[in-house]
Design an enzyme around this catalytic site. Structure first.
Site, PDB file in Angstrom:
ATOM      1  N   LYS A 224       0.826  -1.209   0.000  1.00 20.68           N
ATOM      2  CA  LYS A 224       0.000   0.000   0.000  1.00 20.68           C
ATOM      3  C   LYS A 224       0.862   1.262   0.000  1.00 20.68           C
ATOM      4  CE  LYS A 224      -4.178  -2.229   1.537  1.00 20.68           C
ATOM      5  NZ  LYS A 224      -5.275  -2.383   2.514  1.00 20.68           N
ATOM      6  N   ARG A 263      -2.674 -10.560   5.123  1.00 23.04           N
ATOM      7  CA  ARG A 263      -3.063 -10.703   3.713  1.00 23.04           C
ATOM      8  C   ARG A 263      -2.008 -10.013   2.854  1.00 23.04           C
ATOM      9  NH1 ARG A 263      -5.842  -7.560  -0.034  1.00 23.04           N
ATOM     10  NH2 ARG A 263      -7.236  -8.705  -1.471  1.00 23.04           N
TER      11      ARG A 263
END
Length: 285
Positions: A224, A263
């Site tokens: 991210k 994840r």
């Protein structure tokens, strides 16, 4: 009490620390790997590769949730997701379906999916709480304040950790009232969703407070933007495919906090980081 699906995953998890969930984005527009696994056969092969690298769960999604993304039709999402879920489940792999649509989740469960991973925590589709209750499947309750096209306009918090915990608890209450059982529900603080980089870092620092809510916790930081820019000069970022190490560092943080699952796109780096944390934990200081 632990849900039977989570018990089965734990039984097949042969190392200490968090379970690893590998990501298969069957989309043309995901922020990190959009288009790489859009073909069914390549998505299935990639899911198998993630398991071979150490993933205990494969998360299959047919809708990008990157900031600004537009939603596919229900029919298109089903076309992307269901054959991949079916093939991986037939291999005995625990598959989670990453969807905000109850209809897609229902078909994916019928195809062999084991977990519903809803980034909206059941807010995007009013039918989702009833499906969670009737299916009995584990359900990821992610913190969410709106769809991708405008979620960053809602990134305002006085105390991000306390507010995220309160809002997830409110979603848990709604799901329980709809008939879900407590052992079905997994919490995800929603890193990057309606959050600035500072909010993301504060949530990582406060992970223990999320764990203390008493549910298994899923953490999704992989590749991210806030990890791309950490340690870089303003305007500079690591390329998306060069974020395995910084992601793995957050996985190590998750392991120290007692998070149930991480994840990630890059399974090998995260497995290595978790192994290091486990080895340190075995040393008497």
């Amino acid at each position: 009490m632990t849900h039977a699906v989570l018990e089965r995953i734990a039984a097949g998890h042969d190392r200490p620390g968090p379970v690893v969930m590998g990501i298969v984005n069957v989309t043309p527009d995901s922020f990190s790997d959009g288009g790489r696994w859009i073909e069914t056969d390549s998505a299935i092969a990639h899911g198998r590769e993630l398991v071979a690298a150490g993933a205990s769960i494969v998360d299959v999604g047919g809708e990008s949730t990157r900031p600004g993304a537009e939603r596919p039709s229900e029919a298109e999402e089903l076309r992307r997701v269901v054959p991949v879920v079916e093939a991986l489940a037939a291999d005995g792999i625990a598959v989670s379906v990453d969807t905000m649509r109850a209809s897609v989740a229902e078909v994916a469960l019928a195809a062999g999916g084991a977990i519903i991973n809803d980034v909206s925590g059941g807010l995007a589709d009013p039918q989702m709480p009833a499906l969670v209750a009737s299916s009995g499947a584990p359900f990821v309750v992610m913190h969410w304040r709106g769809h991708a096209h405008d979620m960053q306009t809602k990134a305002e918090y006085a105390d991000v950790v306390a507010e995220v915990c309160a809002e997830m608890t409110a979603r848990v209450d709604v799901l329980l009232a709809a008939g879900a059982s407590r052992d079905q529900l997994i919490l995800d603080p929603g890193i990057g969703f309606a959050k600035t980089a500072e909010h993301n870092w504060r949530l990582l620092a406060g992970l223990e407070q999320v764990v203390d809510l008493g549910h298994p916790v899923l953490l999704g930081t992989s590749r991210k933007g806030f990890l791309g820019s950490v340690g870089r000069a303003p305007g500079e970022e690591r390329p998306l495919d060069a974020r395995a190490v910084v992601t793995a560092a957050t996985s190590a943080r998750a392991a120290r906090a007692g998070v149930w699952c991480v994840r990630v796109h890059d399974v090998t780096a995260t497995v290595d980081a978790i192994d290091v944390v486990a080895a340190l934990g075995e040393v008497a200081l």
